[in-house]
Scaffold this motif. Structure first.
Motif, PDB file in Angstrom:
ATOM      1  N   GLY A 217       0.790  -1.212   0.000  1.00 28.54           N
ATOM      2  CA  GLY A 217       0.000   0.000   0.000  1.00 28.54           C
ATOM      3  C   GLY A 217       0.822   1.262   0.000  1.00 28.54           C
ATOM      4  N   SER A 218       2.153   1.143   0.012  1.00 32.02           N
ATOM      5  CA  SER A 218       3.001   2.327   0.023  1.00 32.02           C
ATOM      6  C   SER A 218       3.201   2.855  -1.388  1.00 32.02           C
ATOM      7  CB  SER A 218       4.367   2.004   0.641  1.00 32.02           C
ATOM      8  OG  SER A 218       5.024   0.992  -0.089  1.00 32.02           O
ATOM      9  N   LEU A 219       3.608   4.114  -1.464  1.00 29.00           N
ATOM     10  CA  LEU A 219       3.868   4.755  -2.746  1.00 29.00           C
ATOM     11  C   LEU A 219       5.327   5.165  -2.835  1.00 29.00           C
ATOM     12  CD1 LEU A 219       0.759   7.106  -3.089  1.00 29.00           C
ATOM     13  CD2 LEU A 219       1.158   4.945  -4.291  1.00 29.00           C
ATOM     14  N   GLU A 220       5.831   5.187  -4.077  1.00 26.54           N
ATOM     15  CA  GLU A 220       7.165   5.698  -4.340  1.00 26.54           C
ATOM     16  C   GLU A 220       7.105   6.626  -5.541  1.00 26.54           C
ATOM     17  OE1 GLU A 220       7.059   2.385  -2.046  1.00 26.54           O
ATOM     18  OE2 GLU A 220       6.831   2.087  -4.204  1.00 26.54           O
ATOM     19  N   ALA A 221       7.946   7.643  -5.510  1.00 27.34           N
ATOM     20  CA  ALA A 221       8.138   8.498  -6.682  1.00 27.34           C
ATOM     21  C   ALA A 221       9.392   8.012  -7.389  1.00 27.34           C
ATOM     22  CB  ALA A 221       8.304   9.953  -6.263  1.00 27.34           C
ATOM     23  N   VAL A 222       9.288   7.811  -8.700  1.00 25.28           N
ATOM     24  CA  VAL A 222      10.427   7.351  -9.494  1.00 25.28           C
ATOM     25  C   VAL A 222      10.786   8.460 -10.470  1.00 25.28           C
ATOM     26  CG1 VAL A 222      11.333   5.533 -10.986  1.00 25.28           C
ATOM     27  CG2 VAL A 222       9.576   4.993  -9.289  1.00 25.28           C
ATOM     28  N   VAL A 223      12.027   8.928 -10.402  1.00 23.83           N
ATOM     29  CA  VAL A 223      12.476  10.104 -11.147  1.00 23.83           C
ATOM     30  C   VAL A 223      13.669   9.724 -12.007  1.00 23.83           C
ATOM     31  CG1 VAL A 223      13.251  12.493 -10.960  1.00 23.83           C
ATOM     32  CG2 VAL A 223      11.746  11.536  -9.205  1.00 23.83           C
ATOM     33  N   THR A 224      13.696  10.212 -13.254  1.00 23.41           N
ATOM     34  CA  THR A 224      14.850   9.974 -14.118  1.00 23.41           C
ATOM     35  C   THR A 224      15.800  11.163 -14.061  1.00 23.41           C
ATOM     36  OG1 THR A 224      13.792  10.943 -16.072  1.00 23.41           O
ATOM     37  CG2 THR A 224      13.477   8.578 -15.699  1.00 23.41           C
ATOM     38  N   ASP A 225      17.088  10.865 -14.143  1.00 23.50           N
ATOM     39  CA  ASP A 225      18.132  11.888 -14.212  1.00 23.50           C
ATOM     40  C   ASP A 225      19.022  11.533 -15.398  1.00 23.50           C
ATOM     41  OD1 ASP A 225      20.207  13.661 -13.937  1.00 23.50           O
ATOM     42  OD2 ASP A 225      20.517  13.315 -11.804  1.00 23.50           O
ATOM     43  N   PRO A 226      18.645  11.976 -16.620  1.00 27.56           N
ATOM     44  CA  PRO A 226      19.380  11.534 -17.813  1.00 27.56           C
ATOM     45  C   PRO A 226      20.824  12.003 -17.845  1.00 27.56           C
ATOM     46  CG  PRO A 226      17.745  13.208 -18.378  1.00 27.56           C
ATOM     47  CD  PRO A 226      17.482  12.816 -16.970  1.00 27.56           C
ATOM     48  N   ARG A 227      21.122  13.176 -17.312  1.00 26.48           N
ATOM     49  CA  ARG A 227      22.501  13.664 -17.358  1.00 26.48           C
ATOM     50  C   ARG A 227      23.430  12.832 -16.487  1.00 26.48           C
ATOM     51  NH1 ARG A 227      22.487  20.307 -17.629  1.00 26.48           N
ATOM     52  NH2 ARG A 227      21.256  20.471 -19.556  1.00 26.48           N
ATOM     53  N   ALA A 228      22.918  12.345 -15.385  1.00 24.22           N
ATOM     54  CA  ALA A 228      23.726  11.515 -14.494  1.00 24.22           C
ATOM     55  C   ALA A 228      23.544  10.028 -14.761  1.00 24.22           C
ATOM     56  CB  ALA A 228      23.369  11.820 -13.045  1.00 24.22           C
ATOM     57  N   SER A 229      22.718   9.670 -15.747  1.00 33.02           N
ATOM     58  CA  SER A 229      22.439   8.264 -16.073  1.00 33.02           C
ATOM     59  C   SER A 229      21.914   7.515 -14.859  1.00 33.02           C
ATOM     60  CB  SER A 229      23.684   7.576 -16.636  1.00 33.02           C
ATOM     61  OG  SER A 229      24.109   8.188 -17.821  1.00 33.02           O
ATOM     62  N   LYS A 230      20.945   8.127 -14.179  1.00 34.05           N
ATOM     63  CA  LYS A 230      20.426   7.534 -12.958  1.00 34.05           C
ATOM     64  C   LYS A 230      18.905   7.509 -12.943  1.00 34.05           C
ATOM     65  CE  LYS A 230      24.227   8.876  -9.858  1.00 34.05           C
ATOM     66  NZ  LYS A 230      24.583   9.655  -8.633  1.00 34.05           N
ATOM     67  N   VAL A 231      18.402   6.579 -12.141  1.00 32.42           N
ATOM     68  CA  VAL A 231      17.001   6.567 -11.743  1.00 32.42           C
ATOM     69  C   VAL A 231      16.973   6.682 -10.232  1.00 32.42           C
ATOM     70  CG1 VAL A 231      14.926   5.153 -11.554  1.00 32.42           C
ATOM     71  CG2 VAL A 231      16.153   5.276 -13.713  1.00 32.42           C
ATOM     72  N   VAL A 232      16.093   7.535  -9.715  1.00 38.00           N
ATOM     73  CA  VAL A 232      16.010   7.785  -8.279  1.00 38.00           C
ATOM     74  C   VAL A 232      14.630   7.344  -7.781  1.00 38.00           C
ATOM     75  CG1 VAL A 232      16.214   9.497  -6.449  1.00 38.00           C
ATOM     76  CG2 VAL A 232      17.556   9.765  -8.557  1.00 38.00           C
ATOM     77  N   ILE A 233      14.624   6.508  -6.745  1.00 37.47           N
ATOM     78  CA  ILE A 233      13.383   6.064  -6.112  1.00 37.47           C
ATOM     79  C   ILE A 233      13.253   6.793  -4.779  1.00 37.47           C
ATOM     80  CG2 ILE A 233      12.084   4.108  -5.206  1.00 37.47           C
ATOM     81  CD1 ILE A 233      13.661   2.303  -7.065  1.00 37.47           C
ATOM     82  N   VAL A 234      12.136   7.488  -4.599  1.00 34.98           N
ATOM     83  CA  VAL A 234      11.903   8.259  -3.378  1.00 34.98           C
ATOM     84  C   VAL A 234      10.657   7.704  -2.684  1.00 34.98           C
ATOM     85  CG1 VAL A 234      11.550  10.539  -2.378  1.00 34.98           C
ATOM     86  CG2 VAL A 234      12.873  10.302  -4.500  1.00 34.98           C
ATOM     87  N   PRO A 235      10.806   7.064  -1.523  1.00 39.06           N
ATOM     88  CA  PRO A 235       9.630   6.584  -0.784  1.00 39.06           C
ATOM     89  C   PRO A 235       8.753   7.751  -0.326  1.00 39.06           C
ATOM     90  CG  PRO A 235      11.651   5.548   0.029  1.00 39.06           C
ATOM     91  CD  PRO A 235      12.069   6.679  -0.866  1.00 39.06           C
ATOM     92  N   ILE A 236       7.447   7.569  -0.415  1.00 37.98           N
ATOM     93  CA  ILE A 236       6.481   8.558   0.073  1.00 37.98           C
ATOM     94  C   ILE A 236       5.822   7.973   1.308  1.00 37.98           C
ATOM     95  CG2 ILE A 236       4.427   9.890  -0.488  1.00 37.98           C
ATOM     96  CD1 ILE A 236       5.200   9.663  -3.422  1.00 37.98           C
ATOM     97  N   GLU A 237       5.984   8.661   2.417  1.00 36.29           N
ATOM     98  CA  GLU A 237       5.523   8.146   3.698  1.00 36.29           C
ATOM     99  C   GLU A 237       4.440   9.057   4.265  1.00 36.29           C
ATOM    100  OE1 GLU A 237       9.207   8.310   5.707  1.00 36.29           O
ATOM    101  OE2 GLU A 237      10.046   6.521   4.733  1.00 36.29           O
ATOM    102  N   THR A 238       3.397   8.432   4.823  1.00 36.26           N
ATOM    103  CA  THR A 238       2.318   9.179   5.457  1.00 36.26           C
ATOM    104  C   THR A 238       2.279   8.826   6.936  1.00 36.26           C
ATOM    105  OG1 THR A 238       1.043   9.114   3.399  1.00 36.26           O
ATOM    106  CG2 THR A 238      -0.145   9.700   5.409  1.00 36.26           C
TER     107      THR A 238
END
Length: 225
Positions: free
Chosen positions: A1-22
């Motif tokens: 039931g948790s959510l995460e934000a997934v963000v791309t960073d093309p210049r750094a060749s990265k994907v960032v996963i950010v947990p969203i907590e309530t």
């Protein structure tokens, strides 16, 4: 039931996963980010499937071959694992997935060209995506969306062609009938169409096509009948 934000960073060749907590008092906070190097330049993500404890996402990679193309990854809150990579000749511009029909649409090309490549879930039950063909688009294909627009259970595709000033529309065809897509007449929507949205705006069960055009500063709504 948790959510995460997934963000791309093309210049750094990265994907960032950010947990969203309530919290218990309803306050939403972002948890500590987890960064992953992916060996390419991810420019767009699309959800393929949600599984217990993980999700499968697809990403367009805007690099030159062999790393350019698209990949699928298995994501958890703290891990990212590549499960598939497809090298493409055309440099990525956009990607879209329709999980309901098992359709993945990839658009690449330059300002004076464009190509749509289609992949569809096979019928073996393994969840694999099979190649459904490549189709020429208008000039400078910018965005792509896919959904079942005509109610036949197959994925249909819309591409905005910025330098041709129209939308390209394909309907999904049965696998045994030849090409996986049938192209319909282009749709004029304004000058320099960029973003495209597919949504049922009037509640009749048929999605509308919404397009935003940069050069003519207008939003067009196309009703499919």
């Amino acid at each position: 039931g948790s959510l995460e934000a997934v963000v791309t960073d093309p210049r750094a060749s990265k994907v960032v996963i950010v947990p969203i907590e309530t919290s218990a008092d309803g306050v939403v906070r972002f948890g500590a980010p987890h960064e992953f190097e992916v060996g390419g330049s991810p420019i767009q993500l699309a959800l393929v499937a949600s599984q217990k404890g993980a999700s499968i996402v697809a990403a367009a990679l805007s690099d030159a071959p062999p790393r350019g193309g698209w990949s699928t990854w298995r994501l958890t809150r703290t891990e990212l694992t590549e499960t598939y990579h497809q090298t493409m000749d055309e440099r990525a511009r956009a990607l879209a997935v329709d999980a309901a029909t098992g359709t993945l649409a990839y658009v690449g090309g330059a300002d004076s060209s464009g190509a749509l490549s289609l992949y569809r879930r096979d019928t073996s039950g393994g969840g694999n995506l099979g190649y459904g063909g490549t189709f020429a688009t208008g000039l400078r294909a910018f965005a792509v969306r896919c959904a079942d627009l005509d109610g036949d259970g197959r994925g249909d595709v819309v591409v905005s062609a910025q330098n041709s000033h129209h939308l390209n529309l394909w309907l999904g065809a049965a696998p045994a009938s030849g090409p996986a897509l049938t192209r319909l007449p282009d749709i004029g929507v304004g000058t320099g169409p960029l973003e495209v949205l597919l949504a049922d705006l009037d509640g009749d069960g048929v999605p509308e096509i919404v397009s935003a055009s940069a050069f003519s500063d207008e939003i067009a709504v196309v009703h499919l009948r």
